[in-house]
Design a protein around this motif. Structure first.
Motif, PDB file in Angstrom:
ATOM      1  N   THR A   1      -2.343   8.403  -4.577  1.00  8.59           N
ATOM      2  CA  THR A   1      -2.797   9.502  -3.728  1.00  8.59           C
ATOM      3  C   THR A   1      -2.784  10.824  -4.484  1.00  8.59           C
TER       4      THR A   1
ATOM      5  N   PRO B   1       0.926   6.521   0.521  1.00 11.28           N
ATOM      6  CA  PRO B   1      -0.064   5.580  -0.025  1.00 11.28           C
ATOM      7  C   PRO B   1      -0.150   5.725  -1.554  1.00 11.28           C
TER       8      PRO B   1
ATOM      9  N   THR C   1      -4.959   4.840   7.037  1.00 13.15           N
ATOM     10  CA  THR C   1      -3.551   4.450   7.121  1.00 13.15           C
ATOM     11  C   THR C   1      -2.839   5.114   8.297  1.00 13.15           C
TER      12      THR C   1
ATOM     13  N   ARG D   1      -8.495   6.827   2.611  1.00 13.71           N
ATOM     14  CA  ARG D   1      -7.330   5.945   2.719  1.00 13.71           C
ATOM     15  C   ARG D   1      -6.235   6.571   3.587  1.00 13.71           C
TER      16      ARG D   1
ATOM     17  N   ASN E   1       0.816  -1.204   0.000  1.00 15.36           N
ATOM     18  CA  ASN E   1       0.000   0.000   0.000  1.00 15.36           C
ATOM     19  C   ASN E   1       0.857   1.264   0.000  1.00 15.36           C
ATOM     20  N   LEU E   2       2.019   1.231   0.691  1.00 13.72           N
ATOM     21  CA  LEU E   2       2.903   2.388   0.777  1.00 13.72           C
ATOM     22  C   LEU E   2       4.052   2.226  -0.206  1.00 13.72           C
TER      23      LEU E   2
END
Length: 590
Positions: free
Chosen positions: A484, A481, A563, A559, A439-440
């Motif tokens: 983004t 993320p 997060t 999100r 995700n990152l």
């Protein structure tokens, strides 16, 4: 008997963690601690008051004794000065052979001896003798032994001290021991006052010595003493003991044995108002301690009786309090037994126990329903996992199809063209969006994703906008993320630049600020009104989109919050006609 055995079962099973035992101990403490606290406070206050009263009375008694001793010493000084200024004394001091004087001088010497006899009622009680010593003749005129040559005088030990100090002092005090009579077995203890004579300092011819018998002084102190004066010390300015009933203490320095922190005795001290003496009085507190011991025994008896009563009452109260808990335990262990009929029979009236029991029974029924629902959801979860595994195959098919189309476009046109470039950018865009397993991702990767999107959009809008990149190099390896920035750039193009109808500028900036990463997507488009801006910020703060909503700035905001936490998210600022700025901060993750 059955209930009692059940209670002991819980105590044995849970030990110190038993609610019954803990309640029992709490009740005992609540009943005993106030009594102990009040008794202790009363005892401490009583002890302090008695000590203060004893100290005050002790101080007053010592003050009376000091005043009487000061008065007696003042009489001794006046007496010595009277002798020193007497004409006959001056004649004696100047004669070289007073033992061979003519009849007139002999008569005068007898008169002088009579004058040397103490006549004061106070100091006369403890003065043993008075000596008049002549340097010229070496003779001593004594009130109790008459005229003597000093070398034959029995009590002559003081002459050496006189010779040593006569040139430096007019007056001094010395505690000494001596025998006054031939054949005397026991030495006498004297407190001797030395006065140089006559009064003319430049023409010293002898001395007057007043010998105070410490035994008489002790009797005098006992006669005028007080029950609050047990042991008296008189010291000079250097701390040397001049008087104490223990004769071995005389001429010794007073040590720290008289510490005022000793709780077993009361110590009072006063400085003389006449000379440089200090008076100490030590009073043992034996009688006071006996009274305190009696008081302590009385308090302990009361405490023991109170403890027995408290234990009995605590046992009864704790047992009563524990009965509802036993019923609740029974309901938890066997909820099927406690149906509505049984519950109404055990608790016919509506109260807390019935309410708890009803809630437990209802929770039991709901738990059974939840177990059934959980089984259904587990089945659905397995189905969803199967679908997710199957969907992983779709991106590979899409990538392969795009590569085939790109290859055919190159073959048909004989080289790269806009179509092939768009297909290549779309392929890279989709690969990053769908195939990145985490995700990152690094900020650098996210910026490349935005560049691919801008390349695609630029084909459609051509020169409708330009992009200014203002991202610090120091943050390009930090984590963000994925997907983004691209939705925010897309939003700036669609809702800011496109409605403007003329070329615009989009600024993408990123930097570190206050320990966080700050990103801003700014455009000079049509802008947003104030009310709409406030609505958007309120929605970003409180709102969440449900899974399956379209990807947009709400999705990005959600999100970021999921997060990094509720304190993070998007913030919109805008002015109509000037443009819009969307910014957000995230923690620095290397």
């Amino acid at each position: 008997m059955k209930e009692r055995s059940n209670i002991w079962f819980y105590i044995k099973h849970f030990n110190i963690h038993s609610i019954f035992l803990r309640n029992f101990l709490i009740i005992v403490c609540l009943m005993i601690l106030p009594v102990v606290g009040i008794s202790t406070a009363v005892y401490i206050v009583y002890d302090k008051i008695i000590r203060e009263e004893i100290g005050t009375v002790h101080h007053i008694a010592l003050s009376r004794l000091r005043d009487m001793i000061d008065m007696a010493v003042r009489e001794v000084d006046e007496f010595a000065l009277h002798i020193a200024s007497d004409q006959a004394a001056g004649r004696f001091l100047s004669e070289s052979r007073p033992d061979r004087a003519e009849p007139a001088l002999y008569t005068q010497m007898n008169q002088l001896r009579q004058k040397m006899m103490p006549v004061y009622k106070l100091s006369g009680q403890f003065i043993n003798s008075v000596y008049l010593y002549s340097d010229a003749s070496g003779f001593v005129q004594s009130t109790n032994l008459g005229l003597w040559d000093a070398q034959w005088f029995t009590d002559s030990s003081w002459i050496a001290e006189y010779e040593r100090r006569k040139t430096t002092s007019n007056f001094w005090l010395s505690a000494r021991t001596a025998k006054q009579y031939v054949g005397e077995q026991t030495e006498r203890h004297f407190l001797s006052f030395f006065y140089t004579a006559p009064l003319d300092v430049k023409n010293r011819q002898g001395a007057i010595v007043v010998n105070v018998d410490t035994d008489r002084l002790d009797k005098f102190i006992n006669n005028v003493g007080d029950p609050y004066l047990e042991d008296i010390y008189i010291t000079d300015k250097s701390g040397t003991v001049l008087y104490n009933r223990d004769l071995s203490m005389i001429n010794r320095r007073l040590t720290d044995s008289l510490s005022t922190n000793d709780n077993k005795k009361s110590i009072a001290s006063l400085d003389s108002q006449y000379n440089d003496w200090t008076f100490y009085s030590i009073l043992p507190l034996q009688a006071y301690q006996e009274k305190n011991a009696y008081l302590r025994r009385y308090v302990l008896v009361i405490f023991a009786a109170g403890l027995a009563v408290a234990l009995l009452l605590a046992l009864i109260i704790a047992s009563k309090v524990f009965q509802p808990i036993r019923k609740i335990i029974s309901i938890v262990e066997n909820p099927d037994k406690w149906m509505t009929v049984e519950l109404e029979r055990q608790e016919p009236h509506l109260n807390e126990i019935r309410q708890i029991a009803s809630t437990l029974i209802r929770s039991h029924d709901e738990r059974l329903e939840l177990e059934q629902e959980l089984r259904k959801r587990l089945t659905l979860l397995k189905q969803a996992q199967s679908i997710a595994l199957q969907s992983q195959i779709n991106p590979h098919f899409l990538y392969n199809t795009l590569e085939t189309i790109n290859w055919n476009a190159l073959r048909l046109t004989g080289g790269e063209n806009k179509v092939s470039e768009m297909i290549s950018s779309l392929s890279k865009l989709l690969r990053l969006s769908l195939e990145t397993p985490v995700n990152l991702i690094p900020v650098q990767t996210e910026l490349e994703h935005v560049r691919h999107y801008i390349d695609l959009v630029s084909v459609r809008y051509k020169t409708a906008f330009s992009v200014v990149w203002d991202v610090d190099e120091s943050i390009r390896q930090c984590r963000i993320p994925k997907i983004t920035l691209q939705p925010l750039v897309e939003n700036a193009i669609s809702h800011g630049i496109k409605p403007k109808g003329e070329k615009g500028v989009i600024r993408i900036s990123g930097r570190k600020r206050d320990g966080c990463l700050l990103f801003e997507i700014a455009d000079d488009g049509v802008g947003i009104g104030r009310e709409r801006t406030e609505e958007l910020n309120a929605a970003f703060k409180d709102d969440y989109s449900e899974p399956g909503d379209h990807i947009g700035i709400r999705n990005v905001n959600q999100r970021i919050k999921l997060t990094f936490g509720e304190s993070y998210g998007l913030i919109v600022s805008s002015e109509p006609g000037l443009g819009t700025v969307v910014q957000f901060t995230i923690p620095v993750l290397e």
